[in-house]
Write a protein that holds these residues in place. Structure first.
Motif, PDB file in Angstrom:
ATOM      1  N   THR A   1       0.827  -1.264   0.065  1.00  0.00           N
ATOM      2  CA  THR A   1      -0.081  -0.084   0.011  1.00  0.00           C
ATOM      3  C   THR A   1       0.756   1.302  -0.039  1.00  0.00           C
ATOM      4  O   THR A   1       0.442   2.098  -0.581  1.00  0.00           O
ATOM      5  N   LYS A   2       2.062   1.153   0.720  1.00  0.00           N
ATOM      6  CA  LYS A   2       2.887   2.450   0.740  1.00  0.00           C
ATOM      7  C   LYS A   2       4.002   2.076  -0.408  1.00  0.00           C
ATOM      8  O   LYS A   2       4.847   3.029  -0.574  1.00  0.00           O
ATOM      9  N   SER A   3       4.180   1.024  -1.112  1.00  0.00           N
ATOM     10  CA  SER A   3       5.003   0.879  -2.179  1.00  0.00           C
ATOM     11  C   SER A   3       6.351   1.167  -1.685  1.00  0.00           C
ATOM     12  O   SER A   3       7.299   1.772  -1.975  1.00  0.00           O
ATOM     13  N   LYS A   4       6.774   0.463  -0.656  1.00  0.00           N
ATOM     14  CA  LYS A   4       7.904   0.513   0.044  1.00  0.00           C
ATOM     15  C   LYS A   4       8.403  -0.597   0.808  1.00  0.00           C
ATOM     16  O   LYS A   4       7.714  -1.701   0.964  1.00  0.00           O
ATOM     17  N   VAL A   5       9.892  -1.116   0.896  1.00  0.00           N
ATOM     18  CA  VAL A   5      10.426  -2.044   1.762  1.00  0.00           C
ATOM     19  C   VAL A   5      10.292  -1.909   3.073  1.00  0.00           C
ATOM     20  O   VAL A   5      10.860  -0.826   3.550  1.00  0.00           O
ATOM     21  N   GLU A   6       9.687  -2.619   3.727  1.00  0.00           N
ATOM     22  CA  GLU A   6       9.323  -2.573   5.309  1.00  0.00           C
ATOM     23  C   GLU A   6      10.209  -3.203   6.063  1.00  0.00           C
ATOM     24  O   GLU A   6      10.836  -2.483   7.112  1.00  0.00           O
ATOM     25  N   LYS A   7      10.868  -4.307   5.703  1.00  0.00           N
ATOM     26  CA  LYS A   7      11.830  -5.160   6.435  1.00  0.00           C
ATOM     27  C   LYS A   7      12.698  -5.793   5.361  1.00  0.00           C
ATOM     28  O   LYS A   7      12.310  -6.347   4.326  1.00  0.00           O
ATOM     29  N   LEU A   8      14.026  -5.596   5.650  1.00  0.00           N
ATOM     30  CA  LEU A   8      14.973  -6.647   5.215  1.00  0.00           C
ATOM     31  C   LEU A   8      15.743  -7.594   5.888  1.00  0.00           C
ATOM     32  O   LEU A   8      16.233  -7.176   7.247  1.00  0.00           O
ATOM     33  N   THR A   9      15.849  -8.681   5.451  1.00  0.00           N
ATOM     34  CA  THR A   9      16.693  -9.623   6.209  1.00  0.00           C
ATOM     35  C   THR A   9      18.083  -9.952   5.373  1.00  0.00           C
ATOM     36  O   THR A   9      17.634 -10.106   4.200  1.00  0.00           O
ATOM     37  N   ILE A  10      19.059 -10.140   6.073  1.00  0.00           N
ATOM     38  CA  ILE A  10      20.247 -10.391   5.236  1.00  0.00           C
ATOM     39  C   ILE A  10      20.710 -11.843   6.070  1.00  0.00           C
ATOM     40  O   ILE A  10      21.242 -11.669   7.297  1.00  0.00           O
ATOM     41  N   ASP A  11      20.869 -12.612   5.100  1.00  0.00           N
ATOM     42  CA  ASP A  11      21.229 -14.092   5.589  1.00  0.00           C
ATOM     43  C   ASP A  11      20.473 -14.461   7.016  1.00  0.00           C
ATOM     44  O   ASP A  11      20.926 -15.059   7.808  1.00  0.00           O
ATOM     45  N   ASP A  12      18.961 -14.403   6.669  1.00  0.00           N
ATOM     46  CA  ASP A  12      18.102 -14.583   7.936  1.00  0.00           C
ATOM     47  C   ASP A  12      18.243 -13.677   9.103  1.00  0.00           C
ATOM     48  O   ASP A  12      17.770 -14.187  10.189  1.00  0.00           O
ATOM     49  N   LYS A  13      18.846 -12.665   9.013  1.00  0.00           N
ATOM     50  CA  LYS A  13      19.135 -11.573  10.333  1.00  0.00           C
ATOM     51  C   LYS A  13      18.518 -10.505   9.572  1.00  0.00           C
ATOM     52  O   LYS A  13      18.842  -9.934   8.762  1.00  0.00           O
ATOM     53  N   GLU A  14      17.679  -9.964  10.646  1.00  0.00           N
ATOM     54  CA  GLU A  14      16.880  -8.498  10.190  1.00  0.00           C
ATOM     55  C   GLU A  14      17.960  -7.323  10.230  1.00  0.00           C
ATOM     56  O   GLU A  14      18.739  -7.300  11.245  1.00  0.00           O
ATOM     57  N   ALA A  15      17.992  -6.882   9.072  1.00  0.00           N
ATOM     58  CA  ALA A  15      18.915  -5.534   9.064  1.00  0.00           C
ATOM     59  C   ALA A  15      18.394  -4.249   9.481  1.00  0.00           C
ATOM     60  O   ALA A  15      17.106  -4.138   9.532  1.00  0.00           O
ATOM     61  N   PRO A  16      19.025  -3.778  10.543  1.00  0.00           N
ATOM     62  CA  PRO A  16      18.592  -2.450  10.950  1.00  0.00           C
ATOM     63  C   PRO A  16      18.276  -1.544  10.139  1.00  0.00           C
ATOM     64  O   PRO A  16      19.076  -1.281   9.011  1.00  0.00           O
ATOM     65  N   ALA A  17      17.300  -0.752  10.351  1.00  0.00           N
ATOM     66  CA  ALA A  17      16.870   0.436   9.465  1.00  0.00           C
ATOM     67  C   ALA A  17      17.385   1.549  10.037  1.00  0.00           C
ATOM     68  O   ALA A  17      17.540   1.965  11.306  1.00  0.00           O
ATOM     69  N   GLU A  18      17.787   2.609   9.081  1.00  0.00           N
ATOM     70  CA  GLU A  18      18.289   3.955   9.405  1.00  0.00           C
ATOM     71  C   GLU A  18      17.163   4.481  10.270  1.00  0.00           C
ATOM     72  O   GLU A  18      16.224   4.810   9.781  1.00  0.00           O
TER      73      GLU A  18
END
Length: 167
Positions: free
Chosen positions: A133-150
């Motif tokens: 609905t907001k057309s954005k990446v809400e969460k990113l995992t890198i090698d199954d670990k959640e990447a911190p958002a700025e």
């Protein structure tokens, strides 16, 4: 009189075509379309920007690959660029980012997975959780670990998130 009528109709059409549609949804004819994008900072444990060639161990664009795998196993490159540090007024964001608006391509991929290869290292597996609905990446995992958002002040000015990869 005919010139006045033509001018009046032209102004009416332009005004009607550019009406903003707010909370009810829909696009304004004058508003740019926002595509989801990936913005990823790559830094080391000492908080140094690994996309800045002045730093030891930095990666240039030609040493970075961003891609996804199709169902048949073929890999497809995703175009990206290195976005330099930026500022809004006196607020500064001091890190470069791997930036791509072509992540829409992974929507064909059932689990929104893409891969990031830095130099000769083993590729990182990136999984995106999209907010459609907001057309954005809400969460990113890198090698199954959640990447911190700025979460600094500059990030509040953006339509999407900037994520961090610490090597």
């Amino acid at each position: 009189m005919r010139k006045f009528l033509i001018a009046f109709v032209a102004i009416f059409i332009v005004n009607f075509g550019c009406k903003k549609i707010t909370d009810s949804g829909g696009l304004c004819a004058c508003s740019p379309i926002n595509y989801p994008y990936l913005s990823l900072v790559i830094k080391n444990a000492a908080d140094q920007d690994l996309l800045d060639t002045k730093n030891t161990g930095a990666f240039t664009k030609d040493k970075i690959q961003l891609y996804y795998k199709e169902a048949n196993g073929n890999t497809k490159q995703i175009n990206f660029f290195i976005r330099p540090p930026f500022s809004y007024g006196s607020d500064q964001f001091k890190f470069s980012q791997v930036y791509s608006e072509e992540i829409v391509a992974v929507s064909n991929n059932k689990d929104n997975t893409l891969f990031l290869k830095l130099g000769d290292n083993v590729p990182y597996e990136l999984k995106l959780q999209m907010n459609s609905t907001k057309s954005k990446v809400e969460k990113l995992t890198i090698d199954d670990k959640e990447a911190p958002a700025e979460n600094g002040k500059v990030s509040t000015y953006l339509d999407g998130n900037i994520f961090n990869l610490v090597r």
